[in-house]
Design a protein around this motif. Sequence first.
Motif, short mmCIF file in Angstrom:
data_model
loop_
_atom_site.label_atom_id
_atom_site.label_comp_id
_atom_site.label_asym_id
_atom_site.label_seq_id
_atom_site.Cartn_x
_atom_site.Cartn_y
_atom_site.Cartn_z
N THR A 189 20.49 -88.30 18.55
CA THR A 189 20.36 -86.92 18.76
C THR A 189 20.84 -86.14 17.61
O THR A 189 20.28 -84.86 17.18
CB THR A 189 21.08 -86.37 19.87
OG1 THR A 189 22.10 -86.75 19.87
CG2 THR A 189 20.16 -86.83 21.01
N ILE A 192 18.12 -84.84 13.92
CA ILE A 192 17.32 -83.70 13.88
C ILE A 192 18.28 -82.38 13.69
O ILE A 192 18.10 -81.52 13.18
CB ILE A 192 16.29 -83.57 14.96
CG1 ILE A 192 15.41 -82.41 14.78
CG2 ILE A 192 16.80 -83.75 16.26
CD1 ILE A 192 14.77 -82.13 13.64
N GLN A 193 19.45 -82.62 14.43
CA GLN A 193 20.44 -81.29 14.43
C GLN A 193 21.02 -81.16 12.95
O GLN A 193 21.34 -80.21 12.62
CB GLN A 193 21.83 -81.65 15.54
CG GLN A 193 21.23 -81.62 16.65
CD GLN A 193 22.44 -82.53 17.81
OE1 GLN A 193 23.33 -82.67 17.38
NE2 GLN A 193 21.82 -82.51 19.01
N GLY A 196 18.58 -79.36 11.02
CA GLY A 196 18.56 -78.08 11.57
C GLY A 196 20.00 -77.42 10.64
O GLY A 196 19.70 -76.28 10.14
N TRP A 197 20.94 -78.21 10.64
CA TRP A 197 22.06 -77.60 10.00
C TRP A 197 21.72 -77.36 8.32
O TRP A 197 22.00 -76.41 7.78
CB TRP A 197 23.22 -78.50 10.13
CG TRP A 197 24.70 -77.99 9.70
CD1 TRP A 197 25.64 -77.57 10.61
CD2 TRP A 197 25.05 -77.87 8.47
NE1 TRP A 197 26.78 -77.11 10.00
CE2 TRP A 197 26.54 -77.18 8.45
CE3 TRP A 197 24.78 -78.18 7.09
CZ2 TRP A 197 27.28 -76.97 7.56
CZ3 TRP A 197 25.53 -77.91 6.10
CH2 TRP A 197 26.85 -77.11 6.15
N MET A 199 18.94 -76.79 7.09
CA MET A 199 18.04 -75.85 7.13
C MET A 199 18.64 -74.32 7.03
O MET A 199 18.35 -73.48 6.40
CB MET A 199 16.86 -75.77 8.40
CG MET A 199 15.96 -76.80 8.00
SD MET A 199 14.86 -77.19 9.64
CE MET A 199 13.88 -75.38 9.64
N ASP A 223 14.23 -88.84 17.81
CA ASP A 223 14.85 -87.98 17.11
C ASP A 223 14.89 -88.28 15.40
O ASP A 223 14.76 -87.57 14.60
CB ASP A 223 16.33 -87.81 17.37
CG ASP A 223 16.54 -87.36 19.10
OD1 ASP A 223 16.29 -88.45 19.99
OD2 ASP A 223 16.70 -86.30 19.12
N TYR A 226 11.51 -87.17 14.51
CA TYR A 226 11.61 -85.62 14.25
C TYR A 226 12.49 -85.39 12.88
O TYR A 226 11.92 -84.19 12.15
CB TYR A 226 12.52 -84.81 15.23
CG TYR A 226 12.13 -85.26 16.89
CD1 TYR A 226 10.78 -85.48 17.30
CD2 TYR A 226 12.76 -85.26 17.90
CE1 TYR A 226 10.30 -85.93 18.35
CE2 TYR A 226 12.61 -85.38 19.05
CZ TYR A 226 11.19 -85.76 19.49
OH TYR A 226 10.91 -85.95 20.70
N PHE A 230 10.85 -83.00 9.92
CA PHE A 230 11.27 -81.65 9.75
C PHE A 230 12.02 -81.64 8.59
O PHE A 230 11.50 -80.52 7.60
CB PHE A 230 12.18 -81.05 10.87
CG PHE A 230 11.62 -80.62 12.13
CD1 PHE A 230 11.06 -81.36 13.14
CD2 PHE A 230 11.69 -79.12 12.43
CE1 PHE A 230 10.39 -81.13 14.18
CE2 PHE A 230 11.12 -78.69 13.55
CZ PHE A 230 10.41 -79.49 14.49
N THR A 233 9.04 -81.10 5.99
CA THR A 233 8.40 -80.02 6.15
C THR A 233 8.91 -78.77 5.65
O THR A 233 8.52 -78.18 4.83
CB THR A 233 8.14 -79.63 7.58
OG1 THR A 233 7.33 -80.71 8.34
CG2 THR A 233 7.14 -78.43 8.05
N TYR A 234 10.34 -78.90 5.84
CA TYR A 234 11.13 -77.69 5.43
C TYR A 234 12.09 -78.00 4.00
O TYR A 234 12.76 -76.97 3.88
CB TYR A 234 12.03 -77.00 6.50
CG TYR A 234 11.13 -76.63 7.72
CD1 TYR A 234 10.47 -75.42 7.77
CD2 TYR A 234 11.20 -77.21 8.73
CE1 TYR A 234 9.79 -74.93 8.78
CE2 TYR A 234 10.27 -77.10 9.82
CZ TYR A 234 9.71 -75.88 9.93
OH TYR A 234 8.99 -75.46 11.07
#
Lengths: 416, 337
Positions: A189, A192-193, A196-197, A199, A223, A226, A230, A233-234
């Motif tokens: 998990t 992906i977190q 995000g951090w 990003m 995950d 993901y 991600f 992508t970003y």
Amino acid sequence: MTKKSGSNSSRLYVPEPPFRPGDTPDYSYISVPAAHSPSRPDPLCDADETRAHATSLIRVLRFNGETQGDWVPDISAEVLRGALRDIALTRAMDERMFTMQRQGKMSFYMKSTGEEAVSIGHALALNDTDMIFPTYRQQGILINRGASMKEMMCQCLSNSGDPLDGKSIPVLYSFKKHGFFSISGNLGTQLIQGVGWAMASAYKNSDEIASVFTGEGATAEGDFHYALNFASTYRAPCIINVVNNQWAISSFQGIAAGEGETFAARGTGYGLATLRVDGNDVLAVYAATKWAAERARRGGGATLIEHFTYRKSGHSTSDDPTKYRPESEPEVWPFGDPLERLKNHLILIGEWDETRHAALLEACKSEVRDAYKAAEAMGNLSGETKVNDYTMFEQVYERPLPHLDEQKRMFAKERE
Amino acid sequence: MPQMNMIEAIRDALDVKMSQDSDVLVFGEDVGYFGGVFRATAGLQDTHGLHRCFDTPISEGGIVGIAIGMAANGLRPVAEIQFADYIYPAYDQIASEAARLRYRSNGDFTAPITIRTPVGGGIYGGTTHSQSPEALFTHIAGLKTVIPSNPYDAKGMLISAIEDNDPILFLEPKRLYNGPFYGDPHAPAKTWRGHELGEVPSGHYTVPIGEARKISDGADVTILAYGTMVWVAQKVAEDMGVEADILDLRSLLPLDIAAIEASVNKTGRCVILHEATRTSGFGAELAAQVQERCFYALEAPIQRVTGWDTPYPHAQEWAYFPGPKRVGNALRDVMEA
């Protein structure tokens, strides 16, 4: 290699590890590259230029202690002695905690023996403000970043010194002050977190990057997909680390991903830079991490690093590895031991000797002994944890909610 | 006072918060350039920039996963899940991660995220665009679950949710986006224009999370409802001439149990409505709490009016929906008991 023949009489293919208990493991089929390839491209190269790196192995340290190749890092002997100490200290702590678990002082423990160089080499190459999203086997990063060993031990003992007030099982540390994200028991998990951090870091125009970890087994979780997607992508400024220690509890790596390709190569299809590194070679881990960190910090996006290593111990205190793999396998694993390999290197370059090494191991042992003594004095599971039971109602939400207050009163009545 | 429908109110809440706080980001499937399939984020990318309102891959687990990581890094993400029916890939990230992060780290890390998602039927969405999964989320410690029934509450509660330091699931009854729905799909559609709860102040205001709204005062019976069912309840009670104490719960967890208890103690009768399936639905929780607290005040068995324990069918949508007939029967039963 010859595969152990199973009992399958249908067309369904179920992969099996090459060796099971009772077999004599022979890993001569795994080639240990002597040429120390591949080359080191510019950290801002096209991801495409790292395709070959996903299927080869970056190595710096030869078994005789010499360094060789494109990836030899510029790193002082003093820093390397620090790395040696961190590896030795992590190992000594793991040993002690494992023994204490066997004595009933805590419910559970997980060693990182054999793969300490991944954590230490990686942490050395990052800034302390870079956020780690770890699994349960990166305790070496906390040791490297100077976390209090006593506090770590108190967490494992779930006692009154536990910064988590006994809420989490042993080893699931949380150390924001050391850039170490709260470890989840649900595997994968955090991947992906962490993206995000990263990003968010980019959004804030910050130089901080995230470094996220998984074992090879949990790359099978959605995950992981993901995270790669991600991150691509970003162009998230992060490093995605797969610690391939060959075993996910009792399942060999072929169960997680089939036997066709490396874990690093998973990144290729996502357009990520990919590196595959000898995880028992602390210099190679350091060099690969430096490369990926520079790429992330300079806007080049994420790198997937596979750290090829070996889990010398069981998964945790709850499993007996001799039940699913040959007892001698850790000894014949062809990539050696990370502590020995770094020690040999330092001795070869005249920066270390056996006497100092013996003293270091002794010093680590006694540091661990002292920290443990101080930690256990604050409670343990076999005696009294000294944790206030009422804290279980705290930190569910930022502020207490009426229904929880009511349940707390019910609990108080139960205690009357 | 500006008139808004529920979509406009939600968009306005996002706009207000994005204008006030650069830590607020909005993302999800099709929410950026296009502005969302229900248009809730229309114009936000234009106003606030590509980096603050953007499209994501079709990956609900990924959407909630990055939201958690961003929140841990100091942002206040607002993630959209296009339909609540699509939320299950994100269940692990919501239930095991967002809701547990504060607890398992003892406050070291937190996940102040808002997850917006449309719920409920009434638009011929069939099994995959009509679900009301609230009970799967009210069962999770560490998460808050809210469901406004009108534009005024939607804006005020969304602002509260974004400012809240806990993870919040913000359910939007999609049948109410354009107007109140009174249960008869063949009646001409109403808009929020002219409805007092369609009057939405501009700028910043909040509606507290954890407080029910009294829709009507009455001494005969208590009706506990939320989302689309609030307006069905109001219409049925009016048509039957029943003096009903109707509570729009708005916030399911935390629940305004004090308001519920006061009302049932006053009326002695209780009917619980929800669109979701019956077994283990949130109505079961409400019925249990009402009998625990109000047993001696009750003059009739508590009634539940719900969707059937089937998937939400397509052609049979209105046979599934707990409409006026089903609600009326329950009201009659509880009044005659």
